[in-house]
Design a protein around this motif. Structure first.
Motif, short mmCIF file in Angstrom:
data_model
loop_
_atom_site.label_atom_id
_atom_site.label_comp_id
_atom_site.label_asym_id
_atom_site.label_seq_id
_atom_site.Cartn_x
_atom_site.Cartn_y
_atom_site.Cartn_z
N GLU A 6 31.92 50.48 45.05
CA GLU A 6 31.30 49.51 45.94
C GLU A 6 32.22 49.15 47.09
N HIS A 7 33.50 49.00 46.82
CA HIS A 7 34.45 48.68 47.89
C HIS A 7 34.45 49.76 48.96
N ASP A 8 34.48 51.02 48.54
CA ASP A 8 34.57 52.12 49.49
C ASP A 8 33.29 52.27 50.32
N ASP A 9 32.14 51.96 49.72
CA ASP A 9 30.88 52.11 50.43
C ASP A 9 30.51 50.86 51.23
N ALA A 10 31.16 49.74 50.90
CA ALA A 10 31.08 48.49 51.68
C ALA A 10 29.65 48.03 52.02
N PRO A 11 28.79 47.83 51.03
CA PRO A 11 27.45 47.31 51.34
C PRO A 11 27.48 45.84 51.77
N ASP A 12 28.61 45.19 51.58
CA ASP A 12 28.76 43.80 51.98
C ASP A 12 30.23 43.50 52.22
N MET A 13 30.48 42.37 52.83
CA MET A 13 31.85 41.86 52.93
C MET A 13 31.98 40.67 52.00
N LYS A 14 32.90 40.76 51.07
CA LYS A 14 33.15 39.65 50.15
C LYS A 14 33.91 38.55 50.90
N ILE A 15 33.44 37.32 50.80
CA ILE A 15 34.10 36.22 51.52
C ILE A 15 35.06 35.47 50.61
N ALA A 16 34.52 34.84 49.56
CA ALA A 16 35.39 33.97 48.76
C ALA A 16 34.80 33.72 47.38
N HIS A 17 35.69 33.35 46.46
CA HIS A 17 35.35 32.73 45.19
C HIS A 17 35.81 31.27 45.32
N SER A 18 34.91 30.34 45.09
CA SER A 18 35.26 28.94 45.32
C SER A 18 35.67 28.23 44.04
N VAL A 19 36.39 27.15 44.22
CA VAL A 19 36.57 26.16 43.16
C VAL A 19 35.37 25.22 43.24
N VAL A 20 34.73 24.95 42.11
CA VAL A 20 33.52 24.13 42.11
C VAL A 20 33.87 22.69 41.76
N TYR A 21 33.55 21.79 42.68
CA TYR A 21 33.78 20.36 42.48
C TYR A 21 32.45 19.65 42.25
N GLU A 22 32.47 18.71 41.34
CA GLU A 22 31.33 17.83 41.11
C GLU A 22 31.88 16.41 40.94
N VAL A 23 31.11 15.44 41.36
CA VAL A 23 31.61 14.06 41.33
C VAL A 23 30.53 13.14 40.78
N MET A 24 30.96 12.17 40.01
CA MET A 24 30.03 11.24 39.36
C MET A 24 30.63 9.85 39.35
N ARG A 25 29.81 8.88 39.10
CA ARG A 25 30.30 7.52 38.93
C ARG A 25 30.99 7.40 37.56
N VAL B 122 30.36 51.82 59.76
CA VAL B 122 29.98 50.60 60.47
C VAL B 122 30.18 49.38 59.58
N ARG B 123 29.80 49.50 58.33
CA ARG B 123 29.97 48.39 57.38
C ARG B 123 31.46 48.10 57.15
N GLN B 124 32.26 49.15 57.04
CA GLN B 124 33.70 48.97 56.90
C GLN B 124 34.29 48.30 58.13
N ALA B 125 33.82 48.72 59.31
CA ALA B 125 34.34 48.16 60.56
C ALA B 125 34.10 46.66 60.64
N LEU B 126 32.88 46.23 60.29
CA LEU B 126 32.59 44.81 60.38
C LEU B 126 33.35 44.01 59.32
N SER B 127 33.66 44.66 58.20
CA SER B 127 34.49 44.00 57.19
C SER B 127 35.90 43.75 57.71
N MET B 128 36.37 44.64 58.58
CA MET B 128 37.71 44.50 59.17
C MET B 128 37.71 43.53 60.35
N ALA B 129 36.54 43.27 60.93
CA ALA B 129 36.46 42.47 62.15
C ALA B 129 36.56 40.97 61.90
N ILE B 130 36.41 40.55 60.65
CA ILE B 130 36.34 39.12 60.32
C ILE B 130 37.67 38.61 59.80
N ASP B 131 38.13 37.51 60.35
CA ASP B 131 39.36 36.86 59.91
C ASP B 131 39.04 35.99 58.69
#
Length: 536
Positions: free
Chosen positions: A495-514, A310-319
């Motif tokens: 962990e990949h095979d047992d799929a306790p979660d779906m990995k979404i993304a690694h982000s680039v971290v932006y910060e802005v200052m004056r 079921v966990r694998q299935a939902l990992s495949m269901a998301i674009d």
């Protein structure tokens, strides 16, 4: 949380804010932060929002060189480690001064070993006089296995502390540089205990850090002042007179305040605002690949998510590609492992689950799931460095899931409540993420360890796999990086095979200052420090 400044009325608050805003005043640095802290004791918390709010006040035995993953001396000026990796002896820095408290506390002595023992024994020993104060949950300490790993913490003399472990832990020095290991004043704790006011300890903080605490109005403002007695090097001291956190949850409002000069620094800008920010000569935009992960956790203790199919299935269901394109806007990459590819031991041979709605439906049927399946899908109420818009991602997931016969009810709560409820395991599925604390893979993998799967723990999948956990524990005892890498790469496959979660993304971290902000160093851990920062 109620205001911790009793008798501090709104008129006084307005006056205090007026003294420091707009931010163009020469010696006041204003940070438009994204949320309110749970309290000011890092050991009790797990969110970057709360850690940021406490960080100006406290020091640890070790610390990370600002802007890097390098461990350096802090309140411990030196240390030795026994050949078997179990005994750590710390020589403490002499002459370090604690702040005075806003409630009349005046320290009568310098920092010493008693403060170290107090700070760790509170988290470790159930009979400690402060163990149950403010809820008494020390999730970092527990999730990392320290209650079981610690054998003794001893005061050898006033400026020497010895920590003995039952088994070697090669991550210990880096762990002690994390926020949960902040050192508090035992003398301050004694004063409050005698006055029967222990609850003030976590709401009116006293530390040795570069700034001392002045006041906090929930959901509005936190104010600090420079600690003129700070022990650190000249370039790491507070270089402004006042530091203000102007709590501003909405990223559009943060940007407006930044442009108007009402704050100097903001985190987590909306990806859509980045091009405009880059063109603004009054601003400086910085970025780096995030040491982070955004994920969608499946609660493996709740049917039908106790079945890996079921966990694998939902990992495949998301674009996932659509999420990266439409929400991250180029400021992220699809994730397939818990650790980001910039971290050593990353296993690039792992193959991500491909987006395949037909195969997802087939897997659900084979697992005996009758559709429509009703689930909940929790999403964060705040923007995080690893997730710029959790609500939008949840809506996209909801649409994808409907195509495979899964009806997802979207759920959220106030940020602190959200974290608390998810850690208790109330969710069926839910989004969160992580930014590394210490530059070691262990600091990500513990998130799926059995210690952290307990109610209240940070393993939000509540997944306990003995093959994974055995390797996690073994890797902590091995100094050889090649051996640890082999174990971690095997864990990524498990962990990949047992799929306790779906990995979404690694982000680039932006910060802005004056542009007038100088000396700020972006942290690989997503933390925010304002000592060593000046206005020109």
């Amino acid at each position: 949380m109620t205001s911790i400044c009793k008798g501090f009325n709104r008129a006084a608050l307005a006056l205090a804010v007026a003294l420091v805003i707009p931010a163009v005043q020469a010696k006041t640095l204003v940070y438009c932060s994204e949320g309110s802290p749970e309290n000011f004791t890092p050991a009790l918390n797990t969110t970057g929002t709360s850690f940021d709010a406490a960080r100006p006040v406290y020091d640890k035995l070790t610390q990370f060189t600002r802007g890097s993953t390098q461990v350096e001396p802090a309140l411990a000026e030196s240390w030795t480690v026994s050949p078997d990796g179990k005994v750590f002896t710390f020589k403490l820095r002499k002459g370090v001064k604690f702040h005075s408290g806003i409630n009349g506390f005046k320290p009568t002595r310098d920092f010493n070993a008693d403060d170290v023992l107090f700070s760790f024994e509170r988290q470790w020993k159930a009979d400690h006089p402060y163990a149950k104060i403010s809820g008494g949950k020390y999730d970092y300490f527990a999730d990392m296995g320290l209650p079981d790993d610690l054998q003794t913490i001893e005061k050898v003399d006033p400026l020497t502390v010895k920590i003995t472990l039952k088994r070697a832990n090669v991550t210990m020095l880096a762990n002690l540089a994390m926020d949960f290991a902040s050192i508090h004043s035992a003398e301050y704790a004694d004063m409050l205990a005698k006055a029967n006011k222990k609850e003030q300890f976590d709401q009116q903080p006293v530390g040795t850090g570069p700034f001392s605490f002045v006041m906090y109005q929930k959901d509005a403002v936190i104010r600090y002042k420079a600690n003129k007695d700070f022990w650190g090097a000249a370039g790491e001291k507070a270089l402004v007179d006042d530091l203000v956190f102007a709590i501003t949850p909405d990223p559009t409002a943060r940007y407006s305040k930044l442009k108007a000069g009402e704050c100097h620094f903001v985190i987590a800008p909306r990806p859509a605002d980045l091009p405009e920010m880059q063109k603004d000569a009054s601003l400086k935009l910085i970025n780096q690949p995030g040491l982070n992960i955004a994920y969608w956790a499946f609660n493996t203790q709740k049917p039908p998510f106790d079945k890996k199919e079921v966990r694998q299935a939902l990992s495949m269901a998301i674009d996932k590609a659509a999420i990266i394109k439409d929400v991250y806007l180029g400021a992220g990459q699809a994730a397939k492992n818990l650790i980001p590819p910039t971290l050593w031991s990353y296993n690039d041979t792992v193959k991500d689950y491909a987006f395949d709605a037909a195969k997802a439906k087939d897997l659900l049927a084979k697992a005996g799931v009758k559709t429509p399946l009703e689930i909940d899908l929790w999403y964060m109420p705040v923007q995080r460095p690893y997730n710029p818009n959790a609500k939008r991602i949840a809506e996209m997931m909801q649409a994808d899931l409907a195509k495979v016969g899964v009806n997802a009810k979207l759920v959220t709560y106030e940020w602190g409540e959200y974290r608390k409820r998810m850690q208790q395991g109330e969710h069926i599925t839910g989004m969160l993420g992580w930014t590394g604390d210490n530059g070691d893979p262990d600091n990500f993998f513990f998130l799926r360890g059995c210690d952290a799967a307990r109610p209240g723990g940070q393993n939000l999948s509540k997944w306990c796999n003995k093959e994974f956990d055995g390797r996690l524990e073994k890797a902590r005892t091995i100094a050889d990086v090649k051996e640890r890498t082999k174990l971690y790469q095997e864990m990524q496959v498990i962990e990949h095979d047992d799929a306790p979660d779906m990995k979404i993304a690694h982000s680039v971290v932006y910060e802005v200052m004056r542009k007038e902000v100088n000396g700020y160093k972006q942290s690989p851990f997503g933390s925010h420090q304002f000592n060593g920062v000046e206005l020109k």
